[in-house]
Enzyme design. Structure first.
Site, PDB file in Angstrom:
ATOM      1  N   CYS A  41      19.707  -7.208 -12.828  1.00 24.18           N
ATOM      2  CA  CYS A  41      21.237  -7.743 -13.167  1.00 24.18           C
ATOM      3  C   CYS A  41      21.853  -8.332 -11.767  1.00 24.18           C
ATOM      4  CB  CYS A  41      21.912  -6.736 -13.632  1.00 24.18           C
ATOM      5  SG  CYS A  41      22.575  -5.221 -12.751  1.00 24.18           S
ATOM      6  N   ALA A  42      23.068  -8.516 -11.608  1.00 20.99           N
ATOM      7  CA  ALA A  42      23.635  -8.729 -10.325  1.00 20.99           C
ATOM      8  C   ALA A  42      23.940  -8.007  -9.399  1.00 20.99           C
ATOM      9  CB  ALA A  42      25.079  -9.580 -10.555  1.00 20.99           C
TER      10      ALA A  42
END
Length: 188
Positions: free
Chosen positions: A66-67
């Site tokens: 994810c980020a």
């Protein structure tokens, strides 16, 4: 295959050729730049993707991305509850990019804003609207207070209710055909 729990960006980069990378960000975030070969399965579609992810995990090690690493860690816990071993990318795509590793972007795709930027715009707009409207109607200031409280809760729990809501907007949702193709590729 040895069970994995977390890989740094450099560890993941050196093993990228042998990992099955699952990006749990929204389609918009994924389109803005992702690890080479990453399959996009947004976090809120993880349960529906479970059979395909189990099949993929039988063929190789899963790396969930994810980020920042928060959503991927959550996804790894959910997968572990279903008997699927997966590792998270420590620091997410942010750490990946900071280490100078390449990302891929689909050609000709309009790049939507990253989720954290969407959250900042929405939160800031709501606070500002509450303050401006509060000049005329005191009760409108509660909107600003509510957003501020939500941001504090978000920081304390490392979750974000506003991001969960924004992820449901049309530009952040996967097209059904894209998700079906991803699941078919993983299951096969």
């Amino acid at each position: 295959m040895a069970p994995l729990t977390a890989l740094t960006a450099d560890q993941a980069h050196s093993r990228l050729h042998e990992l099955i990378v699952i990006d749990v960000r929204t389609p918009g975030e994924h389109a803005s730049g992702h690890l080479p070969g990453a399959h996009n399965i947004p976090l809120d579609h993880l349960d529906a993707a479970l059979p395909a992810l189990k099949a993929a995990a039988d063929r190789g090690d899963l790396l969930i991305v994810c980020a920042s690493g928060a959503r991927s860690a959550r996804a790894c816990r959910r997968l572990a509850d279903q008997g699927v071993t997966a590792a998270t990318l420590t620091g997410g795509t942010t750490a990946w990019i900071q280490r100078g590793h390449d990302t891929h972007r689909p050609a000709g795709t309009r790049t939507p804003w990253a989720m954290d930027r969407q959250v900042r715009l929405t939160a800031g707009s709501l606070v500002l609207a509450g303050l401006i409207a509060g000049q005329r109607w005191n009760a409108a200031r509660r909107l600003s207070a509510g957003v501020a409280g939500g941001l504090v809760l978000s920081a304390l729990t490392n979750t974000c209710g506003m991001a969960a809501i924004l992820a449901r907007l049309p530009h952040n949702r996967p097209r059904t055909t894209d998700l079906e193709a991803t699941l078919a590729a993983l299951a096969g």
